[in-house]
Structure formats: structure tokens, C-alpha cells
Scaffold this motif. Sequence first.
Motif, PDB file in Angstrom:
ATOM      1  N   UNK A  30       0.779  -1.221   0.000  1.00 41.45           N
ATOM      2  CA  UNK A  30       0.000   0.000   0.000  1.00 41.45           C
ATOM      3  C   UNK A  30       0.815   1.277   0.000  1.00 41.45           C
ATOM      4  N   UNK A  31       2.011   1.235  -0.537  1.00 41.97           N
ATOM      5  CA  UNK A  31       2.903   2.404  -0.511  1.00 41.97           C
ATOM      6  C   UNK A  31       2.320   3.557  -1.329  1.00 41.97           C
ATOM      7  N   UNK A  32       1.658   3.233  -2.435  1.00 43.35           N
ATOM      8  CA  UNK A  32       1.005   4.253  -3.258  1.00 43.35           C
ATOM      9  C   UNK A  32      -0.443   4.403  -2.824  1.00 43.35           C
ATOM     10  N   UNK A  33      -0.874   5.631  -2.502  1.00 44.67           N
ATOM     11  CA  UNK A  33      -2.270   5.828  -2.156  1.00 44.67           C
ATOM     12  C   UNK A  33      -3.114   5.856  -3.434  1.00 44.67           C
ATOM     13  N   UNK A  34      -4.427   5.963  -3.262  1.00 44.42           N
ATOM     14  CA  UNK A  34      -5.350   5.875  -4.409  1.00 44.42           C
ATOM     15  C   UNK A  34      -5.083   6.970  -5.430  1.00 44.42           C
TER      16      UNK A  34
END
Length: 238
Positions: A30-34
Motif C-alpha cells: 500500500x505504498x502508493x495511495x489511491x
Amino acid sequence: MQGELFGDLPGPSAARGRVAPAPGAVLLPGWLDAEAQLRLVAACREWARPPAGLHAVRMPTGGMMSVRMVSLGWHWYPYGYRSAAEDGTPVKPFPPELGSLARRAVADAYGADAGEIAGAASYEPDIAIVNHYPHGAKMGLHQDRDERIDAPVVSLSLGDACVFRLGNTETRTRPWTDLELRSGDLLVFGGPARFAYHGVVRTVAGTADPGLGLVGRLNITVRQSGLVAGAADETGVA
């Protein structure tokens, strides 16, 4: 391996923490958010446009890879880099913003240990390879050995989840570790894991957030080539 792909988590809300599957390899779920994922998907669509856009790759054996790809900075072909794409047009430039993202990825993955990983503290990536995995696509175990420097590889996942196999540095056989990579996950491998065999065993259709508007899986790998613009050598760089 942990994750819903193997049915051993109670559901999507289960916590997924930092994983170090091998020395030099770090997974940050989940390192990159939406919002960041949406921006990268939009960027990939632009990069995929011709000229020097998304294309199928024929291997020296004659077979076609099941993924399609586009290169930025340098054009990858089996097994080397060159400045022109398959259609003879110049390869698209490596985006500075992608370089900034990759440097932050390496810093977040290694933290205070960056100085112990070859090339991590001075990471200056200049290549990105974007792979699109349609439903049913996979990638056999291979090593990333076409670069001239052993700086870390940054891998960003978008869209459908996949089973990623991280092997050893000597052979395509065991020991290996299977990891679930979901949209937004960051995987960095360098140091002792830099030349580990790795591949995608399978992707899982329908696991992407519909809000991404993406069919299949996108994988962006960012690398430092060690190549010099304008040089010509046995890798085919020209």
C-alpha cells in the motif's frame, strides 16, 4: 506467503505490514495511495501511445511474451538496451517525476540501511519498463542483468493482484518465496537480492479497484542503467 490469494487472511481489512523476504528485498504494501495510483495509470496510458509505445516482445527463441511493454529512457529488448524503439523512433524520455518517486521508494525501503546496499544511497534511475499483464499473462523466472550497475530495482504494482516469485541468485529452482503484490504495493530489491531470479506466476482477474479503470495489471520497474548516452557497445546501445 500471506494474502487472500491463498485464502489465509480473513478479508481485505487485514493488516499488511513491511516484509523483507530476502536480504536486500523489501515489500511495502500500500505504498502508493489511491490518488498516486490514478496518476500513474493515467501516465502509463500516455506512455503507451505510439510512437515508441506499448508493444509485444518476441524472444530470441521465437516465442512472444504474454505481457506487452513500453520503455522509457532506454528501450529494452532481449537482452540489452538501445536508444530507438522497435519502430525505429527514439525511445520516450525517462520522466523526472518518476525518478523522484523511485528515489523516495529506495529511501523508504532501506532507511538508515541504505548505505549498506550497493547503489542505494546514490540512486539515480534513468530507465523505466512498464509491463501490462492482460488476464492470463505471466512472466517466467529471469534475472535483471542488462544494466551496467547493480543499483536496486524499484517495482510498483497497479491493478490486479499477482503472485510474484522471488527466487535465489543461482538457479531458477528452489529456494524461492511467493509474495502477493496488490495495487499500490512497492517492492525494492537490491544488494544480495539484486540478481535474484524472479517472475510472475499468475495474475488474479477482477482484483483491481474498479475506480482505476484498468483491466489487468500494470507493473512499473525503475532502474539505473549505468549506460552512457551516445555510446555503442555489445548491448546494442547506439
